[in-house]
Design an enzyme around this catalytic site. Structure first.
Site, PDB file in Angstrom:
ATOM      1  N   ASP A   1       0.864  -1.178   0.000  1.00  0.00           N
ATOM      2  CA  ASP A   1       0.000   0.000   0.000  1.00  0.00           C
ATOM      3  C   ASP A   1       0.900   1.227   0.000  1.00  0.00           C
ATOM      4  O   ASP A   1       2.054   1.158   0.413  1.00  0.00           O
ATOM      5  CB  ASP A   1      -0.920   0.003   1.218  1.00  0.00           C
ATOM      6  CG  ASP A   1      -2.188   0.806   0.967  1.00  0.00           C
ATOM      7  OD1 ASP A   1      -3.263   0.193   0.796  1.00  0.00           O
ATOM      8  OD2 ASP A   1      -2.100   2.048   0.920  1.00  0.00           O
TER       9      ASP A   1
ATOM     10  N   LYS B   1      -1.172   2.428   7.115  1.00  0.00           N
ATOM     11  CA  LYS B   1      -1.898   1.181   6.854  1.00  0.00           C
ATOM     12  C   LYS B   1      -0.948  -0.010   6.917  1.00  0.00           C
ATOM     13  O   LYS B   1      -1.253  -1.031   7.530  1.00  0.00           O
ATOM     14  CB  LYS B   1      -2.519   1.229   5.448  1.00  0.00           C
ATOM     15  CG  LYS B   1      -3.973   1.590   5.440  1.00  0.00           C
ATOM     16  CD  LYS B   1      -4.551   1.287   4.071  1.00  0.00           C
ATOM     17  CE  LYS B   1      -5.776   2.131   3.832  1.00  0.00           C
ATOM     18  NZ  LYS B   1      -6.259   2.021   2.460  1.00  0.00           N
TER      19      LYS B   1
ATOM     20  N   THR C   1     -13.320  -2.400  -9.254  1.00  0.00           N
ATOM     21  CA  THR C   1     -14.515  -2.210 -10.086  1.00  0.00           C
ATOM     22  C   THR C   1     -14.251  -1.054 -11.044  1.00  0.00           C
ATOM     23  O   THR C   1     -14.044   0.077 -10.601  1.00  0.00           O
ATOM     24  CB  THR C   1     -15.727  -1.902  -9.202  1.00  0.00           C
ATOM     25  OG1 THR C   1     -15.893  -3.000  -8.295  1.00  0.00           O
ATOM     26  CG2 THR C   1     -16.985  -1.721 -10.018  1.00  0.00           C
TER      27      THR C   1
ATOM     28  N   GLU D   1     -19.320  -6.172   2.547  1.00  0.00           N
ATOM     29  CA  GLU D   1     -18.778  -5.773   3.837  1.00  0.00           C
ATOM     30  C   GLU D   1     -19.566  -6.502   4.925  1.00  0.00           C
ATOM     31  O   GLU D   1     -20.762  -6.716   4.795  1.00  0.00           O
ATOM     32  CB  GLU D   1     -18.864  -4.252   4.003  1.00  0.00           C
ATOM     33  CG  GLU D   1     -17.879  -3.558   3.089  1.00  0.00           C
ATOM     34  CD  GLU D   1     -17.868  -2.051   3.218  1.00  0.00           C
ATOM     35  OE1 GLU D   1     -18.331  -1.526   4.234  1.00  0.00           O
ATOM     36  OE2 GLU D   1     -17.381  -1.407   2.277  1.00  0.00           O
TER      37      GLU D   1
ATOM     38  N   GLY E   1     -36.836   0.241   3.302  1.00  0.00           N
ATOM     39  CA  GLY E   1     -36.374   1.113   4.374  1.00  0.00           C
ATOM     40  C   GLY E   1     -35.804   2.395   3.808  1.00  0.00           C
ATOM     41  O   GLY E   1     -36.310   2.901   2.794  1.00  0.00           O
TER      42      GLY E   1
ATOM     43  N   CYS F   1     -20.101   1.128  -2.552  1.00  0.00           N
ATOM     44  CA  CYS F   1     -20.219   0.427  -3.843  1.00  0.00           C
ATOM     45  C   CYS F   1     -21.478   0.763  -4.627  1.00  0.00           C
ATOM     46  O   CYS F   1     -21.398   1.394  -5.677  1.00  0.00           O
ATOM     47  CB  CYS F   1     -20.146  -1.072  -3.626  1.00  0.00           C
ATOM     48  SG  CYS F   1     -18.514  -1.611  -3.150  1.00  0.00           S
TER      49      CYS F   1
ATOM     50  N   LYS G   1     -22.142   4.529  -6.056  1.00  0.00           N
ATOM     51  CA  LYS G   1     -21.180   5.032  -7.050  1.00  0.00           C
ATOM     52  C   LYS G   1     -21.097   4.105  -8.265  1.00  0.00           C
ATOM     53  O   LYS G   1     -20.863   4.552  -9.383  1.00  0.00           O
ATOM     54  CB  LYS G   1     -19.810   5.271  -6.429  1.00  0.00           C
ATOM     55  CG  LYS G   1     -19.083   4.030  -5.955  1.00  0.00           C
ATOM     56  CD  LYS G   1     -17.764   3.794  -6.666  1.00  0.00           C
ATOM     57  CE  LYS G   1     -17.053   2.590  -6.062  1.00  0.00           C
ATOM     58  NZ  LYS G   1     -16.307   1.787  -6.974  1.00  0.00           N
TER      59      LYS G   1
ATOM     60  N   ARG H   1     -19.474   5.516   4.591  1.00  0.00           N
ATOM     61  CA  ARG H   1     -19.501   6.150   3.270  1.00  0.00           C
ATOM     62  C   ARG H   1     -20.929   6.158   2.716  1.00  0.00           C
ATOM     63  O   ARG H   1     -21.598   5.143   2.700  1.00  0.00           O
ATOM     64  CB  ARG H   1     -18.570   5.405   2.300  1.00  0.00           C
ATOM     65  CG  ARG H   1     -17.104   5.698   2.539  1.00  0.00           C
ATOM     66  CD  ARG H   1     -16.228   4.913   1.593  1.00  0.00           C
ATOM     67  NE  ARG H   1     -16.322   3.483   1.842  1.00  0.00           N
ATOM     68  CZ  ARG H   1     -15.786   2.544   1.067  1.00  0.00           C
ATOM     69  NH1 ARG H   1     -15.130   2.892  -0.031  1.00  0.00           N
ATOM     70  NH2 ARG H   1     -15.900   1.283   1.366  1.00  0.00           N
TER      71      ARG H   1
HETATM   72  C1  UDX Z   1     -22.322  -4.576  -2.280  1.00  0.00           C
HETATM   73  C2  UDX Z   1     -22.616  -5.898  -3.028  1.00  0.00           C
HETATM   74  O1  UDX Z   1     -23.589  -6.640  -2.307  1.00  0.00           O
HETATM   75  C3  UDX Z   1     -21.335  -6.700  -3.174  1.00  0.00           C
HETATM   76  O2  UDX Z   1     -21.592  -7.891  -3.907  1.00  0.00           O
HETATM   77  C4  UDX Z   1     -20.328  -5.830  -3.909  1.00  0.00           C
HETATM   78  O3  UDX Z   1     -19.113  -6.529  -4.060  1.00  0.00           O
HETATM   79  C5  UDX Z   1     -20.093  -4.530  -3.162  1.00  0.00           C
HETATM   80  O4  UDX Z   1     -21.335  -3.866  -2.979  1.00  0.00           O
HETATM   81  P1  UDX Z   1     -21.948  -3.913   0.260  1.00  0.00           P
HETATM   82  O5  UDX Z   1     -21.699  -2.521  -0.208  1.00  0.00           O
HETATM   83  O6  UDX Z   1     -21.052  -4.496   1.289  1.00  0.00           O
HETATM   84  O7  UDX Z   1     -21.889  -4.919  -0.968  1.00  0.00           O
HETATM   85  O8  UDX Z   1     -23.421  -3.918   0.867  1.00  0.00           O
HETATM   86  P2  UDX Z   1     -24.790  -4.693   0.606  1.00  0.00           P
HETATM   87  O9  UDX Z   1     -24.930  -5.771   1.578  1.00  0.00           O
HETATM   88  O10 UDX Z   1     -24.989  -4.999  -0.819  1.00  0.00           O
HETATM   89  O11 UDX Z   1     -25.808  -3.549   1.051  1.00  0.00           O
HETATM   90  C6  UDX Z   1     -25.827  -2.299   0.359  1.00  0.00           C
HETATM   91  C7  UDX Z   1     -26.842  -1.366   0.935  1.00  0.00           C
HETATM   92  O12 UDX Z   1     -28.152  -1.792   0.613  1.00  0.00           O
HETATM   93  C8  UDX Z   1     -26.814  -1.192   2.462  1.00  0.00           C
HETATM   94  O13 UDX Z   1     -26.932   0.175   2.756  1.00  0.00           O
HETATM   95  C9  UDX Z   1     -28.023  -1.982   2.911  1.00  0.00           C
HETATM   96  O14 UDX Z   1     -28.542  -1.476   4.115  1.00  0.00           O
HETATM   97  C10 UDX Z   1     -28.978  -1.763   1.756  1.00  0.00           C
HETATM   98  N1  UDX Z   1     -29.996  -2.813   1.618  1.00  0.00           N
HETATM   99  C11 UDX Z   1     -29.631  -4.100   1.334  1.00  0.00           C
HETATM  100  C12 UDX Z   1     -31.349  -2.492   1.708  1.00  0.00           C
HETATM  101  O15 UDX Z   1     -31.695  -1.337   1.945  1.00  0.00           O
HETATM  102  N2  UDX Z   1     -32.279  -3.477   1.534  1.00  0.00           N
HETATM  103  C13 UDX Z   1     -31.942  -4.759   1.260  1.00  0.00           C
HETATM  104  O16 UDX Z   1     -32.850  -5.586   1.114  1.00  0.00           O
HETATM  105  C14 UDX Z   1     -30.566  -5.084   1.167  1.00  0.00           C
END
Ligand code: UDX
Length: 447
Positions: free
Chosen positions: A32, A37, A129, A163, A264, A271, A274, A342
Site C-alpha cells: 500500500d 496502513k 470495479t 462488507e 427502508g 459500492c 457510485k 460512506r
Molecule cells: C455490495 C454488493 O452486495 C457486493 O456484492 C459488492 O461486491 C459490493 O457492494 P456492500 O456494499 O457491502 O456490498 O453492501 P450490501 O450488503 O450490498 O448492502 C448495500 C446497501 O443496501 C446497504 O446500505 C443496505 O442497508 C442496503 N440494503 C440491502 C437495503 O436497503 N435493503 C436490502 O434488502 C438489502
C-alpha cells in the site's frame, strides 16, 4: 512450485484478499502507498471493522507469534515486482468529484508504477470495479511499460465481497469470474482458486469486457431490487398496505426470491451508489445511455427515501420545525457489522435533521469514530440509552443486532416521548407497542 502472490492496495478488498490468499496456502506480499496502513497490517491490525479479518490476518502475518508467516507487507514496488507470479490490483475506484464517472487515477497509477518492475513472466489481475473497456487499455499499458513484454499478461477477476461478510465471501465465493485472453492466464487463475472451485464455486471464463460488466451488472441488479421494494413501500404508504408482508409474499416466488427486498431508507456504502452512477456515465460514453436510463430512477427512488425519513420524523414531532427538538439516531453505518459510513443513509438523515435545527444524538456500535470524523457537529452518545435520553423521537436507521435486542421498557424510561421510527423495518412492532411506544415504519400501516 506454489505461486507467489502480491496484493496491491490494502483496503477492504485488498486486505481481505491478501489474508484469504495466505489462508489458501500461498506466500503473499501486500503493498500500500499509505505508511500507517502498512504499519498496522504488519502488527496484525486491521484498519477497519470487518468480522473475522483480524483473526485471519494474525494467523498469517510474519512476525506474529504462532503465525504461518506466509503474509508480509511492504511499500517497495521493486520488491513486489520481484516477488510475484500473480499481482492482484485491489485499489479503489471512487466516484469523481462533481461527476458520475469513476475516478481511475488509483488504478492507473498502480499499473503505471507496477509494470516497470514486472521483469519476468507474471499475471497481473485487476480486481477493482472499473468502467468497461478499462482492461483493454490497461493491457496496453502493461505491455508498453513492462520489460517482460508478452510474458507479463493481464486478467480481469472482479470481486463480489460484501462488507461484514468479506472473509466468508472471499474464501467461499459464490462464483469466480475470470476475464482472460489466453489459456495460460486461465490456468494460473484456476490454480489460485483451486480450493474454492474444488468446494463447488463455479468458475466462469469470459473476455475482458464481460468480466468488467459482470460486476457492474450485479450491483445494478441489487440496487434495482432494493429500489423496487422501496417504490412498493411508497405505494403501500399511499394505499395503507404493508410492504413487509408484500415482500414476504412475492419472495415465495423462487423467480423473485426473498433476498434484497428489505424496504427502508435505502442503500448506501462505498459500492452500490457510485457503481450505478459510473455505469450510467460509461454507457453514455459508449452511446448506450438509453439502456441504463432506468438506473437514474433507481438512484432517485433511493435518494428520496432519506428525505422521506426526515419528513416522517418531522411529522412525528408535530409537523413543524425541528428547532429545539431532540432526535435520537440509532445507527450511523451504511449497514450493520461494518464501521463504514460512506454514503450512509443513516448519517445522511441525521445530518439533514441537524442542519434543520434538530438536536441530534447518534449512537452506533462500531461506526462512531468514522461518523465523528465525517460529521463532527452532530451529537454523539456512548450507548443506545445515552442517545435516547431526553429524545422527543427515536430513529432506528441501521439494523444492528444490538438494537433488536434493546429493551423498549428501559429505553422508554430514558426517552422524553415514546415514539420510534423504524427506517429499516427490522424491529418487532408488537414488542415496542406493548411497551407503550408509538411504532412507525416505512411502508407499513400506522397501528
Ligand atoms: C455490495 C454488493 O452486495 C457486493 O456484492 C459488492 O461486491 C459490493 O457492494 P456492500 O456494499 O457491502 O456490498 O453492501 P450490501 O450488503 O450490498 O448492502 C448495500 C446497501 O443496501 C446497504 O446500505 C443496505 O442497508 C442496503 N440494503 C440491502 C437495503 O436497503 N435493503 C436490502 O434488502 C438489502
Amino acid at each position: 512450485m506454489a505461486l507467489k502472490i502480491t496484493v496491491i492496495g490494502t483496503g477492504y478488498l485488498g486486505a481481505t484478499h491478501a489474508a484469504a490468499m495466505a489462508e489458501l496456502g500461498f506466500e503473499v506480499l501486500g503493498l500500500d502507498v499509505v505508511p500507517e496502513k502498512i504499519e498496522m497490517l504488519q502488527r496484525g491490525e486491521v484498519p477497519m471493522y470487518e468480522p473475522g479479518l483480524e483473526e485471519l490476518l494474525r494467523k498469517h502475518v510474519a512476525g506474529i507469534e504462532g503465525s504461518t508467516g506466509r503474509l508480509r507487507f511492504t511499500m517497495d514496488w521493486a520488491e513486489v515486482g520481484e516477488f510475484g507470479d500473480v499481482h492482484f490490483v485491489c485499489v479503489n475506484t471512487p466516484q469523481k468529484h462533481g461527476e458520475y464517472a469513476c475516478d481511475m487515477s488509483y488504478v492507473d497509477a498502480a499499473f503505471e508504477t507496477l509494470a516497470p518492475h514486472v521483469k519476468g513472466p507474471a499475471l497481473v489481475v485487476g480486481k477493482s470495479t472499473v468502467p468497461v473497456g478499462s482492461a483493454e487499455r490497461l493491457a496496453r499499458t502493461l505491455a508498453e511499460l513492462s520489460p517482460a513484454g508478452e510474458d507479463a499478461e493481464l486478467a480481469w477477476n472482479p470481486e463480489f465481497l460484501r462488507e461484514g461478510f468479506a472473509v466468508q465471501d472471499t474464501l467461499h465465493p459464490d462464483r469466480v469470474v475470470a476475464g482472460v485472453r489466453s489459456e495460460r492466464a486461465e490456468k494460473i487463475l484456476r490454480e489460485v482458486y483451486a480450493t474454492p472451485v474444488a468446494e463447488g464455486s463455479p468458475f466462469v471464463v469470459t473476455d475482458f469486457p464481460t468480466a468488467e460488466l459482470v460486476k457492474t451488472a450485479a450491483n445494478s441488479f441489487l440496487a434495482t431490487k432494493i429500489s423496487f421494494i422501496n417504490a412498493m413501500a411508497e405505494v403501500c404508504e399511499a394505499a395503507d398496505g404493508d410492504v413487509v408482508k408484500l415482500a414476504e409474499a412475492i419472495g415465495h416466488d423462487e423467480r423473485i426470491g426473498k433476498k434484497f427486498l428489505r424496504a427502508g431508507i435505502g442503500f448506501g456504502g462505498g459500492c452500490l451508489p457510485k457503481d450505478i452512477r459510473a455505469f450510467m456515465a460509461r454507457a453514455g460514453e459508449l452511446g448506450a445511455d438509453q439502456a441504463l436510463t432506468f438506473l437514474r430512477e433507481i438512484d432517485s427512488i433511493n435518494m428520496r427515501r432519506r428525505g422521506q425519513m426526515v419528513e416522517m420524523a418531522r411529522e412525528a414531532l408535530g409537523g413543524g420545525s425541528f428547532l429545539g427538538k431532540r432526535v435520537a439516531v440509532l445507527g450511523a453505518t451504511f449497514k450493520p457489522d461494518s464501521d463504514d459510513v460512506r454514503d450512509s443513509p443513516a448519517l445522511n438523515v441525521a445530518g439533514q435533521i441537524h442542519l434543520q435545527g434538530g438536536q441530534v444524538t447518534v449512537y452506533d456500535p462500531k461506526g462512531m469514530a468514522n461518523a465523528k470524523r465525517l460529521f463532527p457537529t452532530l451529537g454523539y452518545a456512548d450507548s443506545a440509552v445515552g442517545a435516547v435520553r431526553g429524545a422527543d423521537v427515536v430513529l432506528h436507521l441501521t439494523e444492528w443486532r444490538e438494537f433488536r435486542e434493546l429493551d423498549p421498557a428501559v429505553l422508554g424510561e430514558a426517552a422524553s416521548a415514546r415514539v420510534i421510527l423504524d427506517g429499516r423495518n427490522a424491529l418487532d412492532p408488537e414488542t415496542w407497542r406493548r411497551a407503550g411506544w408509538t411504532y412507525r415504519a416505512m411502508g407499513r400501516p400506522t397501528a
